[in-house]
Write a protein that holds these residues in place. Structure first.
Motif, short mmCIF file in Angstrom:
data_model
loop_
_atom_site.label_atom_id
_atom_site.label_comp_id
_atom_site.label_asym_id
_atom_site.label_seq_id
_atom_site.Cartn_x
_atom_site.Cartn_y
_atom_site.Cartn_z
N ILE A 130 0.87 -1.25 0.02
CA ILE A 130 -0.08 -0.09 0.08
C ILE A 130 0.90 1.19 -0.07
O ILE A 130 1.46 1.45 1.04
CB ILE A 130 -1.13 -0.03 1.11
CG1 ILE A 130 -1.83 -1.31 1.25
CG2 ILE A 130 -1.94 1.26 1.25
CD1 ILE A 130 -2.39 -1.44 2.30
N LYS A 131 0.93 1.77 -1.35
CA LYS A 131 1.77 3.13 -1.12
C LYS A 131 1.12 4.43 -1.11
O LYS A 131 -0.12 4.38 -1.84
CB LYS A 131 2.81 3.01 -2.69
CG LYS A 131 3.40 1.72 -2.70
CD LYS A 131 3.96 1.81 -4.00
CE LYS A 131 4.94 0.51 -4.34
NZ LYS A 131 6.18 0.50 -4.32
N PHE A 132 1.57 5.27 -0.46
CA PHE A 132 1.06 6.54 -0.33
C PHE A 132 2.04 7.75 -0.17
O PHE A 132 3.23 7.26 0.26
CB PHE A 132 -0.24 6.63 0.69
CG PHE A 132 0.28 6.35 2.19
CD1 PHE A 132 0.37 7.16 3.02
CD2 PHE A 132 0.22 4.99 2.45
CE1 PHE A 132 0.89 6.72 4.24
CE2 PHE A 132 0.59 4.20 3.63
CZ PHE A 132 0.75 5.42 4.62
N THR A 133 1.65 8.83 -0.04
CA THR A 133 2.71 9.92 0.02
C THR A 133 2.13 10.96 1.12
O THR A 133 0.95 11.36 1.08
CB THR A 133 2.79 10.86 -1.15
OG1 THR A 133 3.44 10.08 -2.17
CG2 THR A 133 3.92 11.76 -0.94
N VAL A 134 2.89 11.29 1.99
CA VAL A 134 2.42 12.30 3.25
C VAL A 134 3.65 13.28 2.94
O VAL A 134 4.65 13.34 2.57
CB VAL A 134 2.43 11.57 4.48
CG1 VAL A 134 1.66 10.38 4.54
CG2 VAL A 134 3.98 11.34 4.75
N LEU A 135 2.77 14.58 3.39
CA LEU A 135 3.51 15.89 3.88
C LEU A 135 3.48 15.77 5.28
O LEU A 135 2.52 16.14 5.99
CB LEU A 135 2.93 17.11 3.00
CG LEU A 135 2.92 17.24 1.70
CD1 LEU A 135 1.99 18.79 1.39
CD2 LEU A 135 4.48 17.54 1.37
N VAL A 167 6.62 -0.93 7.36
CA VAL A 167 6.89 0.28 6.48
C VAL A 167 8.33 0.45 5.99
O VAL A 167 9.04 0.27 6.70
CB VAL A 167 5.93 1.51 7.17
CG1 VAL A 167 4.60 1.82 7.49
CG2 VAL A 167 6.65 1.79 8.48
N LYS A 168 8.06 1.03 4.63
CA LYS A 168 9.25 1.56 4.06
C LYS A 168 9.17 3.08 3.83
O LYS A 168 8.12 3.31 3.54
CB LYS A 168 9.86 0.68 2.87
CG LYS A 168 9.92 -0.86 3.13
CD LYS A 168 10.00 -1.51 1.75
CE LYS A 168 9.94 -2.84 2.06
NZ LYS A 168 9.42 -3.61 1.17
N PHE A 169 10.06 3.77 3.92
CA PHE A 169 9.95 5.28 3.59
C PHE A 169 11.30 5.53 2.56
O PHE A 169 12.23 5.20 2.47
CB PHE A 169 10.45 5.99 4.93
CG PHE A 169 9.47 5.85 6.07
CD1 PHE A 169 8.14 6.26 6.11
CD2 PHE A 169 9.86 4.76 7.08
CE1 PHE A 169 7.32 5.89 7.03
CE2 PHE A 169 9.15 4.40 8.11
CZ PHE A 169 7.83 5.18 8.21
N ASN A 170 10.70 6.73 1.68
CA ASN A 170 11.64 7.33 0.93
C ASN A 170 11.26 8.92 1.04
O ASN A 170 10.10 9.17 0.45
CB ASN A 170 11.37 6.63 -0.54
CG ASN A 170 12.33 7.19 -1.43
OD1 ASN A 170 13.20 7.87 -1.06
ND2 ASN A 170 11.97 7.02 -2.70
N ILE A 171 12.23 9.56 1.29
CA ILE A 171 11.98 11.18 1.68
C ILE A 171 12.21 11.28 0.36
O ILE A 171 13.42 11.33 -0.40
CB ILE A 171 13.21 11.53 2.57
CG1 ILE A 171 12.54 10.95 4.18
CG2 ILE A 171 12.92 13.31 2.69
CD1 ILE A 171 13.62 11.47 4.99
N ASP A 172 11.48 12.37 -0.13
CA ASP A 172 11.78 13.01 -1.49
C ASP A 172 12.43 14.28 -1.35
O ASP A 172 12.19 15.07 -0.61
CB ASP A 172 10.37 13.55 -1.98
CG ASP A 172 10.04 13.96 -3.53
OD1 ASP A 172 11.18 14.33 -4.05
OD2 ASP A 172 8.99 14.06 -4.06
#
Length: 175
Positions: A130-135, A167-172
């Motif tokens: 489940i992929k999503f983007t947060v600010l 969870v896995k994270f990738n900071i933009d």
């Protein structure tokens, strides 16, 4: 809080144990079936299902994700300001839910009581990404809290071991 002060993080949530859908009124399930989002026969028997967005895709509301995050924040002794994050859709617009990318799985269990019965529910398992983007203004605390929330559990029957996720994270870095 200005959006320019916020960091964009791409999140991948992977269930470790089944994440079980909430109880859903029969009338709602039948409406989903009329729209073609659920098989009519399945809608007749389901007890628990994920809500759908306007395209019929199953979703998890932000408030449901916030619940284990609040417990995680308390354990980590972090400020509740971490919950001031925004989920973005694929167009970059704020939404209050996360889209489950595939059709949920369905399980029917027998409940043995004086009068045996069954319960049928949708769930997602470790085959889902489940992929999503947060600010967020608090990227480290957000990532710590969401990772801890995964050990607490999301949605139904967490005290019985369900709802755990990693969870896995990738900071933009582009902004």
């Amino acid at each position: 809080m200005s959006k320019k002060d916020m960091i964009k993080i791409h999140v991948t949530l992977v269930p470790e144990t089944w994440i079980i859908a909430p109880v859903m009124p029969k009338e709602q399930l039948l409406r989903y079936a009329r729209k073609g989002w659920l098989d009519r026969m399945l809608a007749e028997h389901l007890d628990r299902a994920f809500p759908r967005n306007s395209e019929g895709k199953p979703i998890i509301f932000k408030m449901w994700l916030d619940s284990p995050m609040k417990k995680a924040l308390a354990k980590l002794n972090y400020t509740r300001k971490v919950l001031d994050y925004h989920i973005l859709d694929e167009k970059g617009l704020e939404v209050e839910y996360i889209v489950i990318p595939d059709k949920p799985l369905v399980y029917r269990r027998v409940i043995l009581n004086e009068k045996p019965t069954t319960e049928t529910f949708e769930y997602i398992d470790s085959t889902f990404d489940i992929k999503f983007t947060v600010l967020t203004k608090y990227p480290k605390m957000f990532m710590d809290a969401l990772a801890m929330a995964g050990r607490i559990g999301l949605m139904s029957r967490t005290k019985k071991g369900f709802g755990k996720f990693s969870v896995k994270f990738n900071i933009d870095q582009t902004e």
